[in-house]
Design a protein around this motif. Structure first.
Motif, short mmCIF file in Angstrom:
data_model
loop_
_atom_site.label_atom_id
_atom_site.label_comp_id
_atom_site.label_asym_id
_atom_site.label_seq_id
_atom_site.Cartn_x
_atom_site.Cartn_y
_atom_site.Cartn_z
N LYS A 222 11.23 47.91 10.99
CA LYS A 222 12.01 48.97 10.33
C LYS A 222 12.99 49.61 11.30
N ALA A 223 12.62 49.71 12.56
CA ALA A 223 13.56 50.25 13.56
C ALA A 223 14.77 49.36 13.73
N ALA A 224 14.62 48.06 13.41
CA ALA A 224 15.75 47.13 13.46
C ALA A 224 16.58 47.16 12.18
N GLY A 225 16.17 48.00 11.23
CA GLY A 225 16.95 48.18 10.00
C GLY A 225 16.53 47.28 8.85
N PHE A 226 15.34 46.66 8.95
CA PHE A 226 14.85 45.78 7.89
C PHE A 226 13.73 46.45 7.11
N ALA A 227 13.52 45.98 5.88
CA ALA A 227 12.39 46.46 5.08
C ALA A 227 12.14 45.50 3.93
N THR A 228 10.88 45.39 3.52
CA THR A 228 10.53 44.75 2.25
C THR A 228 10.51 45.84 1.18
N TYR A 229 10.40 45.41 -0.09
CA TYR A 229 10.33 46.42 -1.15
C TYR A 229 9.09 47.30 -1.00
N ARG A 230 7.98 46.71 -0.57
CA ARG A 230 6.78 47.52 -0.36
C ARG A 230 6.98 48.50 0.80
N ASP A 231 7.70 48.08 1.85
CA ASP A 231 8.02 48.99 2.95
C ASP A 231 8.82 50.18 2.44
N VAL A 232 9.76 49.91 1.54
CA VAL A 232 10.59 50.98 0.97
C VAL A 232 9.72 52.00 0.25
N GLU A 233 8.74 51.51 -0.51
CA GLU A 233 7.85 52.43 -1.23
C GLU A 233 7.03 53.27 -0.25
N HIS A 234 6.56 52.66 0.82
CA HIS A 234 5.79 53.42 1.81
C HIS A 234 6.67 54.45 2.53
N LEU A 235 7.92 54.08 2.78
CA LEU A 235 8.86 55.04 3.37
C LEU A 235 9.11 56.21 2.42
N ALA A 236 9.21 55.92 1.13
CA ALA A 236 9.42 56.99 0.13
C ALA A 236 8.25 57.97 0.15
N ILE A 237 7.03 57.45 0.19
CA ILE A 237 5.84 58.31 0.26
C ILE A 237 5.88 59.16 1.52
N GLN A 238 6.25 58.54 2.63
CA GLN A 238 6.32 59.25 3.91
C GLN A 238 7.39 60.34 3.88
N ILE A 239 8.54 60.03 3.28
CA ILE A 239 9.63 61.01 3.19
C ILE A 239 9.19 62.23 2.40
N LEU A 240 8.49 61.99 1.28
CA LEU A 240 8.07 63.11 0.43
C LEU A 240 7.03 64.00 1.09
N LYS A 241 6.38 63.51 2.15
CA LYS A 241 5.38 64.30 2.86
C LYS A 241 5.87 64.82 4.20
N GLU A 242 7.06 64.43 4.61
CA GLU A 242 7.54 64.74 5.95
C GLU A 242 8.11 66.17 6.02
N PRO A 243 7.53 67.06 6.83
CA PRO A 243 8.00 68.45 6.90
C PRO A 243 9.49 68.58 7.24
N LYS A 244 10.00 67.73 8.15
CA LYS A 244 11.40 67.87 8.56
C LYS A 244 12.38 67.41 7.48
N LEU A 245 11.85 66.81 6.39
CA LEU A 245 12.72 66.35 5.31
C LEU A 245 12.52 67.16 4.03
N LEU A 246 11.88 68.31 4.15
CA LEU A 246 11.62 69.13 2.96
C LEU A 246 12.91 69.55 2.25
N ASP A 247 13.94 69.89 3.04
CA ASP A 247 15.21 70.30 2.43
C ASP A 247 15.84 69.16 1.64
N PHE A 248 15.80 67.95 2.21
CA PHE A 248 16.34 66.80 1.49
C PHE A 248 15.58 66.57 0.19
N CYS A 249 14.27 66.64 0.23
CA CYS A 249 13.45 66.42 -0.96
C CYS A 249 13.72 67.48 -2.02
N ALA A 250 13.91 68.71 -1.59
CA ALA A 250 14.22 69.77 -2.54
C ALA A 250 15.57 69.51 -3.22
#
Length: 585
Positions: A185-213
């Motif tokens: 993922k640091a190289a800029g690649f992802a599978t569709y399942r990786d994307v879903e896991h990133l979405a879950i992580q984003i929705l829980k990440e404190p530093k991204l609360l403003d983006f989620c709002a």
């Protein structure tokens, strides 16, 4: 169907300030009512610059929703601030794409921070540091599955996959797999399942609360079709959005959940609906099928009885028996369905469908070429694949070139296998449209016409240079009719020609989900196993095998047939009790 019905009107009047689950039986007009609902909400929309997201699972389903929505809006396009797409596209483009680099550390390329989606077949050089079963596993060939709490491997080698998926991995191996994914993922690649896991992580990440709002304000209302297909990852994403105040209407039929291989579980969707207090509305009127078909389908799965279309003359569902091969049932199905135009033969998997082509193994080369031509123009993906394989095999045997394995006998000197498949398709269309259709011709005449077209083939404009070189010997090739059959009709030898002539399609259950037919024959395997046998379909209403039969059996409007291996007396009684009559052979 008079639109809207009372049940449909109840949903059209529902509030977008409530979370709603619309339970829609097959043929209930759910696509139409979803499009009408969203069109009505767009017309009265006060939430600009926020908008409505209308989501489904397949591109074809999203396209159909979009076209229906446009029709309900008097041809006005669906434009900003609203969004119609697949749920995968929404998660990637609206939730993950803008901020994933802040979690993955991807440095981007020329200011572009978008992830590059790859699948298991892509060549990726980010691999595990240590070998598992003697291979360093590429990071795109495995994913973490929330449903099982395990890594799932898809290397493309079935035996290796079974071995890897059965292993109890040590802590150091799990750590190595996670670290390879991090580098991937640091190289800029992802599978569709990786994307879903990133979405879950984003929705829980404190530093991204403003983006989620901001995302919740951008799409305050979601409509999700085919909710029974939601995976545990997708449900977790939706839970995160609900927690941000997003409202959603989810639509589907839990009895049509047939994606167990990716851990779509109707019980998990039920729990999601309960946990979040969704209001349940029902569409129980089936406008597609006759009452006799609806009654049979109601016997297969749990739930309330539904109402069939009273304007369709009810015909009892029929059992057709075969002795050894399922293809034996085809002539009787053809007679039973002779008055219907849209007829489809359906099975659980390709292995059963292949039995309808078993006779091809007994044909000589000329007869196989004729069979390839006979299948040309059939819109079944299965028939198209078979015709290309037969024609490629014929060319390879006649022209005696070295062929690539598993590539429709593509010559090794032809660089592009895609160009070869396109050539096979265009060549068959050229041969059959120029007089070499098998319909009504005897072998002598058909071989004479087919030979002339084959001789002309290397000179056709659609033949690219390297293919023209490979097939050049066709210009002088002869073609003889099978010995002693010159005056016999080609169709007498090729039993499957009737499939082409009468437009009977072959398809798997997953391929026909969402379709409407006039007549459908669901073919049971001869032995139990892999959810392919009729006894599996009626043994337990709560199993996926029952849902597979339900999906297939709810496709036809007029005639439903099950083709089964010769029954014992008790088995006949069992099937008659759930609504079948046994056809006389």
């Amino acid at each position: 169907m008079t639109f809207p019905s009372e049940e449909q009107r109840r949903y059209l009047g529902s509030s977008i300030d409530d979370n709603v689950y619309l339970e829609a039986c097959p043929g209930s007009g759910k696509t139409e009512v979803i499009a009408a609902k969203v069109a009505r909400e767009i017309e009265d929309w006060q939430g600009y610059p926020g908008g409505i997201a209308l989501l489904s699972f397949a591109n074809s389903a999203a396209d159909e929703l979009r076209s229906r929505l446009i029709a309900h809006r008097q041809r006005a396009p669906v434009a900003y601030p609203h969004w119609v797409s697949t749920i995968d596209s929404f998660i990637l483009n609206c939730l993950v794409g803008p901020v994933a680099h802040r979690l993955t550390g991807y440095a981007g390329k020329d200011g572009d921070f978008r992830l590059r989606l790859v699948d298991a077949s892509s060549t990726v050089y980010v691999k595990t540091k240590y070998a598992i079963e003697r291979i360093h596993v590429p990071a795109n060939q495995y994913d973490f599955d929330l449903a099982t709490g395990r890594f799932v491997f898809r290397t493309g080698e079935p035996g290796l996959d079974r071995k890897l998926n059965a292993m109890d991995l040590a802590d150091w191996q799990l750590r190595d797999l996670r670290e390879a994914k991090t580098r991937f993922k640091a190289a800029g690649f992802a599978t569709y399942r990786d994307v879903e896991h990133l979405a879950i992580q984003i929705l829980k990440e404190p530093k991204l609360l403003d983006f989620c709002a901001r995302l919740a304000l951008r799409y305050p209302f979601l409509v999700i079709d085919e909710c029974q297909d939601l995976s545990v990852e997708q449900l977790t994403v939706l839970e995160g959005l609900l927690g941000l105040g997003v409202k959603m209407h989810i639509v589907g039929d839990l009895n049509q959940s047939i994606y167990g291989f990716r851990h779509a579980d109707p019980l998990r969707v039920v729990q999601f609906i309960r946990d979040h207090g969704f209001i349940r509305l029902l569409l129980r009127q089936n406008f597609r099928s006759s009452q006799s078909i609806v009654n049979l389908c109601s016997e297969l799965v749990p739930g309330n009885k539904t109402h069939g279309n009273p304007t369709i003359q009810p015909v009892m569902p029929v059992i057709v028996e075969y002795d050894d091969c399922p293809s034996e049932a085809m002539p009787l199905f053809m007679r039973l369905s002779d008055s219907y135009a849209n007829r489809v033969i359906v099975s659980r998997g390709h292995s059963t469908l292949n039995r309808f082509f078993s006779g091809a193994n007994d044909l000589n080369n000329t007869e196989r070429l004729a069979l390839a031509c006979s299948l040309t123009g059939n819109d079944s993906a299965f028939a198209i694949q078979k015709s290309l394989a037969l024609f490629g095999e014929w060319l390879s045997s006649k022209l005696d070139y070295s062929a690539k394995p598993n590539s429709f006998h593509c010559p090794v000197d032809v660089e592009s296998e895609l160009e070869w498949r396109l050539f096979l398709h265009q060549a068959l269309a050229f041969i059959t449209s120029a007089g070499a259709s098998v319909a009504g011709q005897n072998w002598s005449r058909w071989c004479r016409v087919a030979k002339a077209r084959l001789n002309e083939l290397p000179m056709q404009a659609f033949v690219i240079a390297d293919i023209a070189v490979a097939i050049a010997p066709l210009a002088t090739l002869g073609l003889r009719s099978p010995a002693g059959l010159g005056e016999q009709l080609v169709t007498q030898r090729l039993s499957l020609v009737t499939l082409h002539q009468r437009r009977i399609r072959l398809a798997t259950i997953h391929e026909i989900k969402g379709e409407t037919h006039e007549a459908t024959m669901l073919v049971s395997a001869s032995r139990r196993g892999d959810q392919s046998h009729w006894a599996d379909w009626i043994s337990d209403k709560n199993l996926e095998a029952a849902r597979l039969a339900y999906v297939a059996s709810s496709r036809p409007k007029n005639l439903l047939v099950w083709a089964v291996k010769k029954l014992k007396a008790a088995e006949r009684i069992t099937l008659q009790r759930i609504g079948f009559e046994i056809a006389n052979q």
